[in-house]
Design an enzyme around this catalytic site. Structure first.
Site, mmCIF file in Angstrom:
data_model
loop_
_atom_site.group_PDB
_atom_site.id
_atom_site.type_symbol
_atom_site.label_atom_id
_atom_site.label_comp_id
_atom_site.label_asym_id
_atom_site.label_seq_id
_atom_site.Cartn_x
_atom_site.Cartn_y
_atom_site.Cartn_z
ATOM 1 N N GLU A 100 10.600 -4.614 4.463
ATOM 2 C CA GLU A 100 10.669 -6.025 4.046
ATOM 3 C C GLU A 100 10.362 -6.152 2.548
ATOM 4 O O GLU A 100 11.081 -6.816 1.792
ATOM 5 C CB GLU A 100 9.658 -6.878 4.825
ATOM 6 C CG GLU A 100 9.942 -7.035 6.305
ATOM 7 C CD GLU A 100 9.379 -5.900 7.153
ATOM 8 O OE1 GLU A 100 9.072 -4.814 6.599
ATOM 9 O OE2 GLU A 100 9.271 -6.092 8.373
ATOM 10 N N GLY A 106 -4.705 -1.910 5.081
ATOM 11 C CA GLY A 106 -3.870 -3.027 4.624
ATOM 12 C C GLY A 106 -4.523 -4.378 4.859
ATOM 13 O O GLY A 106 -4.599 -5.225 3.970
ATOM 14 N N ARG A 107 -5.027 -4.590 6.077
ATOM 15 C CA ARG A 107 -5.589 -5.917 6.418
ATOM 16 C C ARG A 107 -6.965 -6.137 5.812
ATOM 17 O O ARG A 107 -7.560 -7.201 5.980
ATOM 18 C CB ARG A 107 -5.598 -6.105 7.935
ATOM 19 C CG ARG A 107 -6.250 -4.971 8.711
ATOM 20 C CD ARG A 107 -5.877 -5.020 10.192
ATOM 21 N NE ARG A 107 -6.403 -3.893 10.955
ATOM 22 C CZ ARG A 107 -5.799 -2.727 11.086
ATOM 23 N NH1 ARG A 107 -4.638 -2.502 10.488
ATOM 24 N NH2 ARG A 107 -6.316 -1.764 11.823
ATOM 25 N N LYS A 148 9.317 -0.583 14.036
ATOM 26 C CA LYS A 148 9.836 -0.282 12.684
ATOM 27 C C LYS A 148 10.885 0.822 12.776
ATOM 28 O O LYS A 148 11.958 0.739 12.171
ATOM 29 C CB LYS A 148 8.703 0.252 11.791
ATOM 30 C CG LYS A 148 7.775 -0.780 11.225
ATOM 31 C CD LYS A 148 6.849 -0.092 10.204
ATOM 32 C CE LYS A 148 5.642 -0.931 9.877
ATOM 33 N NZ LYS A 148 4.649 -0.244 9.063
ATOM 34 N N GLU A 161 -4.493 -6.702 14.857
ATOM 35 C CA GLU A 161 -4.025 -5.372 14.450
ATOM 36 C C GLU A 161 -5.174 -4.365 14.567
ATOM 37 O O GLU A 161 -4.950 -3.178 14.770
ATOM 38 C CB GLU A 161 -3.474 -5.413 13.010
ATOM 39 C CG GLU A 161 -2.583 -4.224 12.685
ATOM 40 C CD GLU A 161 -1.720 -4.431 11.440
ATOM 41 O OE1 GLU A 161 -0.540 -4.776 11.581
ATOM 42 O OE2 GLU A 161 -2.235 -4.242 10.328
ATOM 43 N N LYS A 210 0.836 -1.199 0.000
ATOM 44 C CA LYS A 210 0.000 0.000 0.000
ATOM 45 C C LYS A 210 0.876 1.257 0.000
ATOM 46 O O LYS A 210 0.683 2.171 -0.777
ATOM 47 C CB LYS A 210 -0.914 -0.035 1.231
ATOM 48 C CG LYS A 210 -1.822 1.155 1.338
ATOM 49 C CD LYS A 210 -2.796 1.005 2.504
ATOM 50 C CE LYS A 210 -3.550 2.307 2.690
ATOM 51 N NZ LYS A 210 -4.481 2.270 3.803
ATOM 52 N N HIS A 223 -4.481 -33.461 17.411
ATOM 53 C CA HIS A 223 -3.348 -34.291 17.829
ATOM 54 C C HIS A 223 -2.193 -33.434 18.335
ATOM 55 O O HIS A 223 -1.069 -33.918 18.464
ATOM 56 C CB HIS A 223 -2.894 -35.174 16.658
ATOM 57 C CG HIS A 223 -3.971 -36.140 16.259
ATOM 58 N ND1 HIS A 223 -4.121 -37.372 16.833
ATOM 59 C CD2 HIS A 223 -5.002 -35.995 15.392
ATOM 60 C CE1 HIS A 223 -5.177 -37.980 16.321
ATOM 61 N NE2 HIS A 223 -5.738 -37.151 15.439
HETATM 62 O O1 F6P Z 1 3.182 -3.297 9.803
HETATM 63 C C1 F6P Z 1 1.840 -3.161 9.660
HETATM 64 C C2 F6P Z 1 1.393 -2.842 8.263
HETATM 65 O O2 F6P Z 1 1.303 -1.477 8.115
HETATM 66 C C3 F6P Z 1 0.084 -3.531 7.975
HETATM 67 O O3 F6P Z 1 -1.005 -2.869 8.457
HETATM 68 C C4 F6P Z 1 0.142 -3.663 6.491
HETATM 69 O O4 F6P Z 1 -0.773 -4.609 6.035
HETATM 70 C C5 F6P Z 1 1.581 -4.073 6.303
HETATM 71 O O5 F6P Z 1 2.280 -3.335 7.264
HETATM 72 C C6 F6P Z 1 2.138 -3.854 4.930
HETATM 73 O O6 F6P Z 1 2.091 -2.529 4.555
HETATM 74 P P1 F6P Z 1 2.263 -2.116 3.045
HETATM 75 O O7 F6P Z 1 1.160 -2.716 2.277
HETATM 76 O O8 F6P Z 1 2.195 -0.615 3.050
HETATM 77 O O9 F6P Z 1 3.606 -2.608 2.572
#
Ligand code: F6P
Length: 541
Positions: A210, A264-265, A509, A350, A204, A381
């Protein structure tokens, strides 16, 4: 004390809990109508919530709590684009992405639905091209592998849906890379051929460390194998940050956008779901959206006492706030749903892992539970021992399907027999008399019997919801996901929190950036003694 915990209804619920906890589910099930009273059938969904420690008074008090929280007004606020994510000054309109009605949704007097239709059309055309082999890599080969690079909501949602609907996959293979640990991307790159691979960079913000690190590695891999000019044929992006995508080197025509009113979620329904459309085809992706829309209609139109997300939310609050349970397990009895709990974990934790309310005050009641779970039969199990006989009360959702997608022999009946047996065992347990009867019939003799008895007693009274769905299809999955989204939303309303921000992820972060900086500059001592002690040992190894 907050207004919530000070309210008459809250206190009535506390007193009522004190009374009802003395009853067992065996007592409550003396009423032959209990299943009919505490279950709802709505199209292809049945929710049985009768195996909870509730009676009609419990539900009436919980509905009163919901009404006092002005649930219906708040639902209306969300769908009518009010900026309910007020700490980020944003509307919350993932529901508009799947809205199949002709009604407009206005933000600043502009109907956002035309942008959404345009974006869906772009997804349709592009996914068809890739699936039909019209879209070719830089050396003219068809695309066989899609790699979605993203994290959090840009990974968990599409990954869960692609896996859940993998029975319907008739397009390229889909891979997901999320971890900044190079092992994740390395293992994926080993399996694929650059000439036949398309990377989808899902972010987003297009700033997430990452994702950007993995995207850079993927770009270098493609350039090294196919030359610098090959990027446009092997990369597309889904993002709200167009300038950053262009700067990364992806062609404007390969950018699938969405908007800041999609969290995002909650973004699986947006262009973040491009991997889903490529995997199962646009028509089925659209069925998934229609499923979400059908649940939205149910949520908006049903009375509270027939409203599936509202009922699940209230029962969750009953245990979380009045029985003080800490966790909630999600246990799908379907192999395809093996990533479902992981996605709901992000969605719920979240959203509702907050300790400050909408009046900026520290909260004096508990909010979001710890969500966890695994597919049920494997869990039986592994961790079910603790659910049955441990010292913690763990409310569980059991999710199962009437029809199997792979009806081989008696697999499905056996699976579902376990499904039904578990909620029965959790609810009614096994009494001392039943244990003695069972042991005696197996020729156990005193004193063995006496020693074993306490170990073989199941107290029962362990609450479950059963969600029984006709069949796992794109549409029913869309409904199921939207059911949980709205459950989380309703709980947030009652807890008076903003379920749509996520400030709690920021500190870690930022500190990671500082620490990386201090590692690069070899200036490790400006941290506390533990952190610099650890850093020094890490650097010296
Ligand atoms: O670390 C949390 C977050 O902001 C989430 O809410 C989001 O889904 C994820 O990181 C990834 O964010 P982006 O889509 O901006 O890379």
């Amino acid at each position: 004390m907050s207004n919530l915990t000070n309210s008459n209804t809250w206190n009535a619920l506390k007193n009522h809990q004190n009374q009802i906890r003395k009853f067992s589910l065996r007592d409550l099930f003396q009423d032959p109508n209990r299943f009919l009273d505490f279950s709802i059938e709505s199209d292809d969904f049945l929710i049985d919530y009768s195996k909870n420690i509730i009676n009609k008074q419990t539900m009436n008090l919980l509905f009163k709590l919901a009404n006092e929280s002005k649930i219906l007004d708040k639902i209306q606020d969300m769908f009518s684009a009010k900026k309910i994510n007020w700490t980020e000054k944003r509307s919350v309109l993932h529901t508009a992405l799947r809205d199949k009605s002709k009604t407009q949704t206005l933000i600043n007097n502009k109907d956002i639905k035309s942008d959404i239709r345009e974006s869906l059309n772009k997804i349709r055309i592009f996914s068809n091209k890739v699936r039909d082999g019209v879209w070719k890599g830089s050396t003219g080969k068809k695309i066989k592998d899609i790699v979605n690079i993203g994290i959090g909501g840009s990974d968990l949602g599409p990954k869960m849906v692609c896996e859940a609907l993998s029975y319907y996959n008739d397009g390229p293979s889909i891979h997901f890379v999320s971890n900044i640990d190079a092992s994740d991307i390395s293992e994926t790159l080993k399996k694929i051929n650059p000439e036949e691979t398309l990377f989808l960079i899902a972010s987003k913000t297009f700033t997430t460390q990452e994702t950007m690190t993995n995207a850079d590695t993927a770009k270098s891999w493609i350039k090294e194998a196919l030359g610098n000019s090959s990027v446009s044929k092997h990369f597309a992006a889904m993002s709200t940050n167009i300038p950053a995508v262009v700067k990364f080197g992806i062609n404007k025509s390969n950018i699938f956008t969405f908007w800041d009113y999609v969290g995002g979620r909650y973004s699986t329904w947006s262009s973040i779901g491009l991997s889903i459309a490529i995997s199962i085809g646009y028509e089925r992706f659209n069925q998934f959206l229609i499923g979400g829309y059908e649940m939205d209609c149910h949520f908006r139109e049903s009375d509270l006492d027939k409203n599936l997300p509202v009922i699940l939310a209230l029962i969750g609050i009953w245990y979380n706030n009045f029985f003080k349970t800490e966790t909630h397990a999600i246990l799908p009895y379907d192999h395809y749903l093996s990533k479902f709990s992981a996605h709901i974990q992000q969605l719920d934790m979240e959203s509702n892992g907050k300790n400050i309310d909408n009046n900026n005050s520290v909260i004096d009641y508990t909010t979001g539970p710890i969500i966890w779970g695994q597919p049920g039969t494997n869990g039986q199990h592994a961790f079910y021992q603790l659910i049955h006989q441990g010292t913690k009360l763990i409310p569980c959702d059991f999710i199962g399907f009437k029809k199997s997608l792979n009806p081989i022999g008696d697999h499905h009946d056996k699976l579902m027999a376990n499904f039904f047996a578990q909620t029965k065992a959790l609810a009614f347990g096994q009494t001392k008399q039943e244990v003695i009867k069972g042991l005696s019939s197996k020729d156990f003799k005193d004193p063995d019997i006496n020693q074993l008895i306490p170990h073989k007693i199941f107290t029962g009274n362990r609450p479950t919801n059963t969600i029984l769905i006709n069949k796992l299809t794109p549409k029913s999955l869309g409904k199921l996901l939207a059911l949980y989204e709205h459950k989380v939303f309703v709980q947030g309303i009652i807890w008076r929190i903003n379920s749509f921000d996520q400030w709690g992820v920021e500190l870690g972060k930022n500190l990671a950036k500082d620490i990386l900086n201090s590692m690069t500059k070899n200036d490790l001592s400006r941290n506390d003694s533990s952190t610099s002690g650890l850093l020094k040992r890490y650097k010296n190894y």
